[in-house]
Design an enzyme around this catalytic site. Structure first.
Site, PDB file in Angstrom:
ATOM      1  N   THR A 116       0.831  -1.199   0.000  1.00 12.15           N
ATOM      2  CA  THR A 116       0.000   0.000   0.000  1.00 12.15           C
ATOM      3  C   THR A 116       0.868   1.252   0.000  1.00 12.15           C
ATOM      4  OG1 THR A 116      -1.786   1.189   1.136  1.00 12.15           O
ATOM      5  CG2 THR A 116      -0.190   0.047   2.530  1.00 12.15           C
ATOM      6  N   HIS A 167      -7.927   1.758   6.115  1.00 12.71           N
ATOM      7  CA  HIS A 167      -9.169   1.936   6.857  1.00 12.71           C
ATOM      8  C   HIS A 167      -9.781   0.567   7.145  1.00 12.71           C
ATOM      9  CE1 HIS A 167      -8.806   6.224   6.178  1.00 12.71           C
ATOM     10  NE2 HIS A 167      -8.590   5.975   4.898  1.00 12.71           N
ATOM     11  N   HIS A 226      -9.649  -2.194   4.440  1.00  9.60           N
ATOM     12  CA  HIS A 226      -8.341  -2.816   4.227  1.00  9.60           C
ATOM     13  C   HIS A 226      -8.057  -3.862   5.309  1.00  9.60           C
ATOM     14  CE1 HIS A 226      -7.999   1.273   2.410  1.00  9.60           C
ATOM     15  NE2 HIS A 226      -7.564   0.557   1.393  1.00  9.60           N
ATOM     16  N   ARG A 276      -6.990  -4.416  -7.456  1.00 11.80           N
ATOM     17  CA  ARG A 276      -7.630  -3.923  -8.678  1.00 11.80           C
ATOM     18  C   ARG A 276      -6.868  -2.683  -9.139  1.00 11.80           C
ATOM     19  NH1 ARG A 276     -11.454  -0.372 -10.513  1.00 11.80           N
ATOM     20  NH2 ARG A 276     -13.016  -1.172 -11.977  1.00 11.80           N
TER      21      ARG A 276
END
Length: 575
Positions: free
Chosen positions: A199, A204, A207, A293
């Site tokens: 990341t 948040h 996740h 994604r």
């Protein structure tokens, strides 16, 4: 699932013998030197500690061409991203760089010697080909294409490196692990299956839910492995993000997860980057890797379309799954279901059931506005950390970058802006005008193009630091070169934390008027040859292509121009 390093052996080049380190340090003091860029520094650290195994240095021409064309090193090993050390023709001449030469690579932050590179070759490359092959486009809206165009110099130096010492870090030392150290940590805890999560953004509740779900389905532990090197311009700074990661780690089941920082300079290269990320996590000891994604996608191109398809990265990683020997975990998009009061995968939610989500854009809007962020979206501790670093718009710093010919009125406008912004109040105001900076781009200095670019970067750095502290900054260099202006603005946007709070204002007063109204006779001196390197006479002024505002003192009064700039700031809710 095997977790052997990529290529079979971890290329850990870090010197642990003080006698050898001292010997290399002594030799380094006698050699010509290269001061690394921030990206080169990140790359070198991961070469030295084995994060880029099997690389042992910066790519030579054979490996570079093979990687660009085939995603493989010249020996056939899968490696999708060119890792290069760029230099200029002037540096090649100054350093007398030839095959077999040894060069000291120094840290740009403290000038410490980090490694000695033995030159294998010096070669040119095709910028457009590299952009298209590696990033799929030559569109400058892609941050790495813009970097390639504006920052990368014209030659690459290839060769293996000998480590003197690892780069030093003064932040979050306890969270920084080399691949060997992280592998030893996993072994100590008897972690045999490790799901790594990449990341560059704050985390948040969604996740947390997706990582826990991924780990439980595979009876594995979780490695939260965020990038703290260079990311996309405008991203949340890594200090804020690490505080967020530390807060959210307390929400994981005891013993399930571990946080470690990765000093990677991202390229935002989509599918190729996903394969590269998988290789890196394999070297750090992970057995599984979550591929999201549009993984490492930079957003929209110049036509408003995504650079990469949503599942291109997953498809490319899947194509190489046998060689990678790290299991890909497809990212499951999670959304909140009010009826169940929990997060669930989007593809498992029955049609018609109400779901809730907050986009990144909406989150940033709420942070800027001080609006409510619900508990179902994020944890209170996470929101508190973000609010500390996201003051309201009217408290954020910004930079007004005025450019134009000498005597165009830009310095007068800059001084008037300083007065107007001081009258507004609420922020400190800093003016970096030509006359107020010792050795700045004042037109009576005979500067080479390279010296002019260096001066402009110095101004950009100072402006970015002031804006980071919440100041209103007005700069007014001549800045005649389009490429140098773009680089300066990118520096401000990347370093200041102000993101998009930098505005390019072209003071477009024509040359004939500037010369006609020149009471000091600077243009006359330039035309007589008394002054060289004078913009508008023997140096071309390149008209800005994408100015936020264009003004002309022939057509507008200074107060009217200042008012139009204040309105620009008001439109952006900065004043």
């Amino acid at each position: 699932m095997a977790n052997t390093p990529h290529g079979g052996v971890l290329k850990d080049l870090v010197v642990r013998d003080e006698a050898i380190s001292s010997q290399l340090r002594a030799e380094a003091a006698t050699l010509e030197e290269v001061i690394l860029t921030d990206r080169q520094l990140c790359d070198l650290e991961l070469i030295l500690n084995g994060g880029f195994s099997p690389l042992e240095g910066f790519m030579n021409e054979s490996d570079y061409n093979s990687v660009v064309d085939t995603l493989r090193l010249s020996d056939g090993t899968l490696f999708p991203m060119p890792i290069t050390l760029d230099t200029s023709s002037d540096e090649i001449k100054r350093l007398r760089i030839t095959s077999g030469a040894r060069i000291t690579l120094r840290d740009p932050r403290d000038d410490e010697p980090l490694a000695i590179l033995t030159v294998e070759d010096v070669y040119t490359y095709d910028r457009v080909k590299e952009a298209i092959q590696v990033f799929g486009s030559d569109d400058p809206a892609h941050p790495s294409v813009a970097y390639l165009r504006n920052r990368v110099k014209e030659y690459y130096i290839g060769g293996k490196v000998q480590a003197i010492q690892a780069p030093s870090h003064f932040d979050y030392a306890a969270l920084r692990y080399t691949p060997a150290e992280l592998r030893a940590h996993f072994k100590k805890l008897s972690w045999h299956r490790v799901v790594a999560f990449q990341t560059r953004n704050p985390m948040h509740r969604a996740h947390r839910e997706l990582t826990i779900r991924a780990a439980r389905l595979r009876q594995a532990n979780i490695l939260i492995h965020p990038v703290v090197g260079l990311t996309k311009p405008g991203d949340v700074d890594h200090f804020t993000r690490v505080r967020v990661y530390q807060a959210i780690m307390t929400k994981y089941p005891n013993g399930m997860g571990h946080l470690a920082l990765l000093p990677l300079a991202m390229r935002m290269g989509g599918p190729r980057e996903a394969v590269w990320h998988a290789i890196i996590r394999k070297n750090f000891g992970a057995t599984h890797f979550i591929v999201g994604r549009d993984h490492a996608g930079p957003g929209k191109n110049s036509q408003g379309r995504d650079f990469y398809g949503p599942y291109d990265a997953q498809e490319l990683v899947g194509r190489f799954k046998d060689e990678l020997q790290i299991e890909m975990v497809p990212f499951q998009q999670m959304t909140y279901v009010p009826a169940a009061e929990e997060y669930q995968p989007v593809d498992e939610i029955p049609a018609g059931m109400e779901t809730m989500n907050i986009s990144g854009t909406e989150l940033r809007r709420r942070l800027r506005a001080g609006a409510h962020i619900p508990d179902w979206f994020s944890y209170t501790a996470v929101v508190e950390r973000l609010r500390e670093s996201y003051p309201p718009r009217n408290k954020q710093g910004f930079v007004l970058f005025l450019t134009g010919l000498y005597n165009s009125g830009k310095d007068t406008i800059a001084k008037a802006l300083q007065v107007a912004l001081n009258e507004q109040g609420g922020r400190s105001v800093s003016l970096l005008a030509g006359e107020s900076i010792k050795g700045d781009l004042h037109p009576n200095l005979s500067l080479t193009p390279e010296e002019r670019r260096e001066k402009l970067q110095q101004i950009a750095f100072v402006a970015s630091e002031l804006a980071r502290a919440g100041a209103a900054v007005v700069v007014s260099p001549t800045a005649p070169e389009e490429r140098s202006r773009a680089l300066a603005i990118d520096t401000i946007a990347s370093n200041s934390g102000a993101g998009g709070n930098v505005f390019l204002i072209h003071v477009a007063t024509p040359l004939d008027h500037c010369e006609k109204m020149d009471r000091r006779g600077m243009y006359a001196q330039a035309r007589s040859g008394a002054i060289s390197g004078f913009v508008g006479v023997d140096v071309e002024y390149e008209t800005p292509k994408k100015a936020d505002l264009v003004v002309d003192i022939r057509e507008q009064s200074i107060p009217a121009i200042v008012h139009s700039i204040i309105l620009l700031l008001e439109t952006s809710s900065l004043v």
